[in-house]
Motif scaffolding. Sequence first.
Motif, PDB file in Angstrom:
ATOM      1  N   UNK A  24       4.439   1.937  -0.924  1.00 37.24           N
ATOM      2  CA  UNK A  24       3.307   2.262  -1.798  1.00 37.24           C
ATOM      3  C   UNK A  24       2.013   1.608  -1.306  1.00 37.24           C
ATOM      4  N   UNK A  25       2.103   0.332  -0.895  1.00 32.10           N
ATOM      5  CA  UNK A  25       0.912  -0.370  -0.430  1.00 32.10           C
ATOM      6  C   UNK A  25       0.362   0.258   0.849  1.00 32.10           C
ATOM      7  N   UNK A  26       1.241   0.628   1.772  1.00 30.78           N
ATOM      8  CA  UNK A  26       0.789   1.262   3.011  1.00 30.78           C
ATOM      9  C   UNK A  26       0.167   2.628   2.751  1.00 30.78           C
ATOM     10  N   UNK A  27       0.788   3.414   1.867  1.00 32.39           N
ATOM     11  CA  UNK A  27       0.243   4.735   1.550  1.00 32.39           C
ATOM     12  C   UNK A  27      -1.146   4.616   0.923  1.00 32.39           C
ATOM     13  N   UNK A  28      -1.289   3.663  -0.013  1.00 31.91           N
ATOM     14  CA  UNK A  28      -2.599   3.454  -0.647  1.00 31.91           C
ATOM     15  C   UNK A  28      -3.620   2.967   0.365  1.00 31.91           C
ATOM     16  N   UNK A  29      -3.214   2.049   1.245  1.00 35.04           N
ATOM     17  CA  UNK A  29      -4.130   1.537   2.256  1.00 35.04           C
ATOM     18  C   UNK A  29      -4.587   2.620   3.212  1.00 35.04           C
ATOM     19  N   UNK A  30      -3.681   3.496   3.630  1.00 35.84           N
ATOM     20  CA  UNK A  30      -4.049   4.586   4.524  1.00 35.84           C
ATOM     21  C   UNK A  30      -5.018   5.559   3.854  1.00 35.84           C
ATOM     22  N   UNK A  31      -4.795   5.837   2.577  1.00 32.89           N
ATOM     23  CA  UNK A  31      -5.710   6.725   1.870  1.00 32.89           C
ATOM     24  C   UNK A  31      -7.114   6.113   1.777  1.00 32.89           C
ATOM     25  N   UNK A  32      -7.171   4.821   1.463  1.00 36.49           N
ATOM     26  CA  UNK A  32      -8.471   4.167   1.303  1.00 36.49           C
ATOM     27  C   UNK A  32      -9.215   4.029   2.625  1.00 36.49           C
ATOM     28  N   UNK A  33      -8.473   3.829   3.711  1.00 34.46           N
ATOM     29  CA  UNK A  33      -9.113   3.613   5.012  1.00 34.46           C
ATOM     30  C   UNK A  33      -9.374   4.927   5.738  1.00 34.46           C
ATOM     31  N   UNK A  34      -8.355   5.794   5.807  1.00 33.45           N
ATOM     32  CA  UNK A  34      -8.462   7.005   6.625  1.00 33.45           C
ATOM     33  C   UNK A  34      -9.093   8.184   5.886  1.00 33.45           C
TER      34      UNK A  34
END
Length: 446
Positions: A272-282
Motif C-alpha cells: 500500500x505504501x509503495x503504491x501510494x508513493x508511486x502515485x504521488x511521485x509519478x
Amino acid sequence: MKKTFVLDTNVLLHDPQAIFAFEDNEVIIPAIVLEEIDSKKRLADELGRNARTVSRLLDGMRRQGHLHEGIPLQNGGLLKVELNHRSFMRVQEMFGDMSNDNRILAVALNYQLEQADAAANADKPEIVLVSKDVLVRIKADVLSLKAQDYLSDQIAPASDAYTGYVTLFVHPAVIDEFYTFRFLNVDQLQIKAKPRPNEFVILRDEMGTNKSALLKISADGARLEPLYLSNDPVWGITARNAQQRMALELLLSDDIPLVTLSGKAGTGKTLLALAAGLMKVEDEHKYKKLLIARPVVPMGKDIGYLPGEKEEKLRPWMQPIYDNLEFLFDTKKSGDIEKILMGMGSIQVEALTYIRGRSIPGQFIIIDEAQNLTRHEVKTIVSRVGEGSKIVLMGDPEQIDHPYLDSVSNGLSHIIERFKLEGISGHVTLEKGERSKLAQLAADLL
C-alpha cells in the motif's frame, strides 16, 4: 522506600540518559560497565554514539567529585561507580564463568549481602539489577536478586496500544444523519477515550442491521468527516478491507506528513505504501522522489563483507521491497525491475545506514521494518525530513530482530504513541492478512 539500582551496560548503551531516570534513588554503575563502554566508543553505529555520550556525561560529573564516593544528581538521587567484586566467587561457583555479566551480578549481590548484614531496624534500600538482557535477569533470579528490564522507554502495553480507529454501535438515525449532512460533531457520539486527530471511526447499527459508515476525525478533533478518497485502484491496488482503506486515506492525504502503519506480515503495509508513493511521485508529481529504506539489522552494521558494489550488497536486504515493486510494475523477467528503476530515476532504494546526516526535502519517504529501530534512531530519521516531504514508518512490533527491543520499547511503537495526539500524523493498525489464506493462518497460528 529508597532503592539502589545497579545498571547493566546494555541499559546505558540503549539510553545514555538512563542514569537520570531513577528519581531520587541511588544508581550504581559497576566498574566493568565502564570497560565495556570503552570497548564500544570507537564504533560508528548507534552503540558507538551512545558509548561516547555516556563517557562525556560521566566525565562531566567527575568534576563534581569522586565517582567511587558518589555524585549527587539533580533529581535528588546519587550516582556511584562501584569497584567491589567480593561476591564474585559465589557467582562463579554457580555459573562457572568470569564473564562481564557475572561481574555485574556480583556487584549487585554484594550490595544485597551487605544489606542483609546491616541492623534489622535500619532503613535498608531495596537492591534492583536493571538489565535489558533476559538471561542476566534470569541469572539474577537464580541468585535471589531482584531484576527488571529498563522501563523508562516503554509505552503502554500491547493490549492498550493505539490502533488508529474505534468501532462504535449507534442508533441507525445517527448513521442516516451522517449520510445526509456528510459530517457529525464529535460531541454527538459517546467516545470513551479522548478523540485523536485523524483517527478513524467505524459506525455500526446497534439494532443489528448491516447499516454502517466509515468516518475520520478532523485534524482539530472536533468533527467526524467522510473519507475524501474513493476506493478506486491506486497503481492497480484496491483496498480489500476497512483498515487498508484507512491506510490509503492517510498515505494519499497531502496534509498528513507523518504516517505510521503496523500489522502482521501479509497485511499489505509495504504494498500500500509503495503504491501510494508511486502515485504521488509519478502521477501527481507532488514529490520529487520516492525514497524507500529499511534497516540492515542491526542498524549501522557494516555490509562490506558482502561481495560486489553497494547495490549488489544491498539487494539481499532490500529483496522484500523489490518483490513488491515487481508486483506493482508487473515485470515478467528477472532483472527487469532494475532497468525500470534506472530508467525512471525518481525511485531510490537505500539502507538506513546511508540516510543518517542527510536532509531530505520534497520526497515521499518509506521506512520499512521500523520496529527494529530504537527511539533515538527513529528521532534521527524523522528529524531528517525536510520541507515538503512525507514520511511513512511501518512494521510489525511483534516481529523484532533487535536483541534489546520488544513490542513496547521499539522506535515504531514509541513514535505511534507520542504522535497520536498530533494533527500532522495518522496511524492505522492493519489486522487482516491479504497475502493468502495460508499466510493469514500462519500469522495467526504459528
